[in-house]
Write a protein that holds these residues in place. Structure first.
Motif, PDB file in Angstrom:
ATOM      1  N   ASP A   1       0.737  -1.130  -0.137  1.00 55.29           N
ATOM      2  CA  ASP A   1      -0.042   0.040   0.106  1.00 55.29           C
ATOM      3  C   ASP A   1       0.947   1.195  -0.118  1.00 55.29           C
ATOM      4  O   ASP A   1       1.782   1.136   0.910  1.00 55.29           O
ATOM      5  N   LEU A   2       0.672   2.066  -0.940  1.00 54.15           N
ATOM      6  CA  LEU A   2       1.405   3.471  -1.075  1.00 54.15           C
ATOM      7  C   LEU A   2       0.787   4.590  -0.585  1.00 54.15           C
ATOM      8  O   LEU A   2       1.290   5.619  -0.503  1.00 54.15           O
ATOM      9  N   GLY A   3      -0.522   4.317  -0.115  1.00 52.63           N
ATOM     10  CA  GLY A   3      -1.264   5.731   0.026  1.00 52.63           C
ATOM     11  C   GLY A   3      -1.718   6.096  -1.073  1.00 52.63           C
ATOM     12  O   GLY A   3      -1.336   5.883  -2.343  1.00 52.63           O
ATOM     13  N   GLY A   4      -2.684   7.268  -0.849  1.00 54.68           N
ATOM     14  CA  GLY A   4      -3.214   8.019  -2.124  1.00 54.68           C
ATOM     15  C   GLY A   4      -4.071   7.240  -2.951  1.00 54.68           C
ATOM     16  O   GLY A   4      -3.906   7.550  -4.249  1.00 54.68           O
ATOM     17  N   GLY A   5      -4.502   5.896  -2.646  1.00 58.23           N
ATOM     18  CA  GLY A   5      -5.432   5.162  -3.616  1.00 58.23           C
ATOM     19  C   GLY A   5      -4.598   4.350  -4.563  1.00 58.23           C
ATOM     20  O   GLY A   5      -4.856   3.891  -5.775  1.00 58.23           O
ATOM     21  N   GLN A   6      -3.101   4.278  -3.989  1.00 53.51           N
ATOM     22  CA  GLN A   6      -2.206   3.731  -5.130  1.00 53.51           C
ATOM     23  C   GLN A   6      -1.558   2.392  -4.440  1.00 53.51           C
ATOM     24  O   GLN A   6      -1.493   2.319  -3.317  1.00 53.51           O
ATOM     25  N   VAL A   7      -1.021   1.233  -5.039  1.00 53.09           N
ATOM     26  CA  VAL A   7      -0.305   0.028  -4.589  1.00 53.09           C
ATOM     27  C   VAL A   7       0.710   0.038  -5.538  1.00 53.09           C
ATOM     28  O   VAL A   7       1.032   0.208  -6.654  1.00 53.09           O
ATOM     29  N   GLY A   8       1.985  -0.581  -4.782  1.00 52.97           N
ATOM     30  CA  GLY A   8       2.932  -1.000  -5.586  1.00 52.97           C
ATOM     31  C   GLY A   8       3.279  -2.319  -5.546  1.00 52.97           C
ATOM     32  O   GLY A   8       3.106  -3.219  -4.622  1.00 52.97           O
ATOM     33  N   LYS A   9       3.698  -3.033  -6.765  1.00 56.12           N
ATOM     34  CA  LYS A   9       3.861  -4.481  -6.831  1.00 56.12           C
ATOM     35  C   LYS A   9       5.151  -4.705  -7.089  1.00 56.12           C
ATOM     36  O   LYS A   9       6.080  -4.211  -8.224  1.00 56.12           O
ATOM     37  N   VAL A  10       5.937  -5.589  -6.475  1.00 53.46           N
ATOM     38  CA  VAL A  10       7.359  -6.232  -6.876  1.00 53.46           C
ATOM     39  C   VAL A  10       6.941  -7.619  -7.423  1.00 53.46           C
ATOM     40  O   VAL A  10       6.346  -8.482  -7.012  1.00 53.46           O
ATOM     41  N   TRP A  11       7.546  -7.624  -8.809  1.00 52.41           N
ATOM     42  CA  TRP A  11       7.146  -8.938  -9.419  1.00 52.41           C
ATOM     43  C   TRP A  11       8.349  -9.826  -9.267  1.00 52.41           C
ATOM     44  O   TRP A  11       9.584  -9.665  -9.308  1.00 52.41           O
ATOM     45  N   PHE A  12       8.069 -11.006  -8.862  1.00 58.50           N
ATOM     46  CA  PHE A  12       9.169 -12.063  -8.233  1.00 58.50           C
ATOM     47  C   PHE A  12       9.975 -12.389  -9.567  1.00 58.50           C
ATOM     48  O   PHE A  12      11.068 -12.718  -9.642  1.00 58.50           O
TER      49      PHE A  12
ATOM     50  N   ALA B   1      11.197  -6.392 -11.787  1.00 60.52           N
ATOM     51  CA  ALA B   1      10.048  -5.528 -12.378  1.00 60.52           C
ATOM     52  C   ALA B   1       9.173  -4.979 -11.132  1.00 60.52           C
ATOM     53  O   ALA B   1       9.116  -5.790 -10.063  1.00 60.52           O
ATOM     54  N   VAL B   2       8.707  -3.562 -11.345  1.00 63.62           N
ATOM     55  CA  VAL B   2       7.863  -3.097 -10.463  1.00 63.62           C
ATOM     56  C   VAL B   2       6.727  -2.252 -10.919  1.00 63.62           C
ATOM     57  O   VAL B   2       7.096  -1.768 -12.145  1.00 63.62           O
ATOM     58  N   SER B   3       5.596  -2.273 -10.238  1.00 63.80           N
ATOM     59  CA  SER B   3       4.713  -1.580 -10.959  1.00 63.80           C
ATOM     60  C   SER B   3       3.777  -0.876 -10.053  1.00 63.80           C
ATOM     61  O   SER B   3       3.956  -1.246  -8.903  1.00 63.80           O
ATOM     62  N   ILE B   4       3.197   0.206 -10.385  1.00 62.83           N
ATOM     63  CA  ILE B   4       2.425   1.095  -9.659  1.00 62.83           C
ATOM     64  C   ILE B   4       0.703   0.930 -10.094  1.00 62.83           C
ATOM     65  O   ILE B   4       0.651   0.979 -11.469  1.00 62.83           O
ATOM     66  N   GLU B   5       0.021   0.524  -9.237  1.00 65.27           N
ATOM     67  CA  GLU B   5      -1.553   0.270  -9.671  1.00 65.27           C
ATOM     68  C   GLU B   5      -2.346   1.127  -8.870  1.00 65.27           C
ATOM     69  O   GLU B   5      -2.050   1.401  -7.814  1.00 65.27           O
ATOM     70  N   ALA B   6      -3.746   1.411  -9.208  1.00 59.38           N
ATOM     71  CA  ALA B   6      -4.782   1.784  -8.583  1.00 59.38           C
ATOM     72  C   ALA B   6      -4.976   0.537  -7.511  1.00 59.38           C
ATOM     73  O   ALA B   6      -5.133  -0.468  -7.640  1.00 59.38           O
ATOM     74  N   LYS B   7      -5.431   1.297  -6.153  1.00 55.66           N
ATOM     75  CA  LYS B   7      -5.827   0.467  -5.220  1.00 55.66           C
ATOM     76  C   LYS B   7      -7.230  -0.038  -5.280  1.00 55.66           C
ATOM     77  O   LYS B   7      -8.048   0.816  -5.627  1.00 55.66           O
ATOM     78  N   LEU B   8      -7.403  -1.291  -5.173  1.00 58.36           N
ATOM     79  CA  LEU B   8      -8.718  -1.879  -5.184  1.00 58.36           C
ATOM     80  C   LEU B   8      -9.218  -2.241  -3.645  1.00 58.36           C
ATOM     81  O   LEU B   8      -8.787  -3.137  -3.267  1.00 58.36           O
ATOM     82  N   VAL B   9     -10.181  -1.606  -3.144  1.00 60.48           N
ATOM     83  CA  VAL B   9     -10.481  -1.759  -1.856  1.00 60.48           C
ATOM     84  C   VAL B   9     -11.669  -2.724  -1.855  1.00 60.48           C
ATOM     85  O   VAL B   9     -12.391  -2.913  -2.569  1.00 60.48           O
TER      86      VAL B   9
END
Length: 302
Positions: free
Chosen positions: A29-40, A79-87
């Motif tokens: 969770d990155l706050g501001g309605g965003q999440v970050g993902k680390v791809w393995f 790889a990392v990505s920034i995505e919209a947070k789904l609540v």
């Protein structure tokens, strides 16, 4: 992982907190309605097609929320990505707490599969790899049945040492599956999620749904594949698993999904994923796959 955390902290609107992790990556969770993902196990070049697919998916106007990737980057060879947070709360937890009843949960599953039946698979859905493979599922293939048969053949070779011992007449079963897949003639293809299970379905406070974790088995294909697998995934290991499976298969059959084709896809899924989580077949998923491949009704249909 430290480099990824530093990257996320620069992007974050609040404290960076781990939400959870699955087979493909860890989500923060990155706050501001965003999440970050680390791809393995994916490079940025392998995540970019997923970003394009999710844009294609958004245009389908589905009655539930789906992920959106706004940025893809590389940090520390990952790889990392920034995505919209789904609540929302995973359906698995909502069922366990009693917030969602069993009947409501079953209805949600049926509704999600039925909604995906209205989709139209575009070019982006054909660029995705599935399971452990790096090449696109549709590479060099001219039909859905041909593409799925190729995957079944490759994965059967990889898992045959264990499946031959635990599945009666395994080689003959594979031959039957390949032969039936070769006969499939489907002109209109839908977007297949391929992993509709209770942890991947979120329910928010207003009862709205979101479907997560696209990419593991996501491709252009037959909606009946999602009907077949979703029926088995709702309850994989509980004491009522078989009864719930049969109930959902019956409901999907009432919606027009052929029972024999659902069994064909269940067998294909079990063969292709049996050793996906443990190469030696030592986990519960392998046992679930073996049990499905040994089912009398499935074998009779094939």
């Amino acid at each position: 992982m430290d480099a990824a955390m530093e990257y996320f902290e620069k992007q974050a609107a609040g404290p960076v907190e781990l939400i959870g992790q699955g087979m493909e990556g860890a989500v923060y969770d990155l706050g501001g309605g965003q999440v970050g993902k680390v791809w393995f196990n994916r490079t940025p070049d392998e995540v970019l097609p997923l970003q394009e697919f999710l844009d294609e998916l958004k245009a389908q106007d589905l009655p539930f929320r789906t992920p959106e990737i706004s940025a893809v980057d590389e940090v520390g060879e990952r790889a990392v990505s920034i995505e919209a947070k789904l609540v929302g709360t995973p359906l698995s937890q909502a069922l366990e707490s009693g917030r969602v009843s069993q009947q409501q949960g079953l209805d949600m599953f049926v509704d999600v599969v039925a909604a995906l039946a209205t989709t139209h698979a575009g070019s982006a859905s054909r660029t995705l790899p599935v399971v452990e493979e790096s090449a696109p599922f549709w590479r060099y293939r001219v039909s859905w049945g041909d593409a799925l048969a190729g995957l079944v053949s490759r994965r059967a070779d990889k898992s045959q040492h264990y499946l031959q011992a635990d599945v009666e007449g395994f080689e003959e079963l594979v031959d039957h599956v390949l032969a039936k897949l070769a006969l499939l003639e489907l002109r209109n293809l839908q977007i297949v999620h391929g992993d509709i299970c209770t942890p991947n379905l979120l329910v928010d406070d207003d009862g709205r749904l979101a479907l997560l974790d696209w990419g593991f088995y996501t491709t252009a294909g037959d909606n009946t594949f999602d009907a077949s697998t979703a029926a088995g995934f709702y309850d994989m290991y509980g004491p009522d698993a078989r009864a719930i499976d049969d109930q959902l298969l019956g409901r999907f059959e009432e919606l027009g999904h052929d029972r024999g084709r659902m069994y064909l896809y269940r067998a294909a899924y079990a063969i292709t994923t049996a050793t996906i989580y443990s190469e030696d077949g030592s986990d519960g998923h392998y046992t679930w796959c073996v049990n499905n491949l040994n089912r009398e009704d499935l074998r009779a249909a094939l």
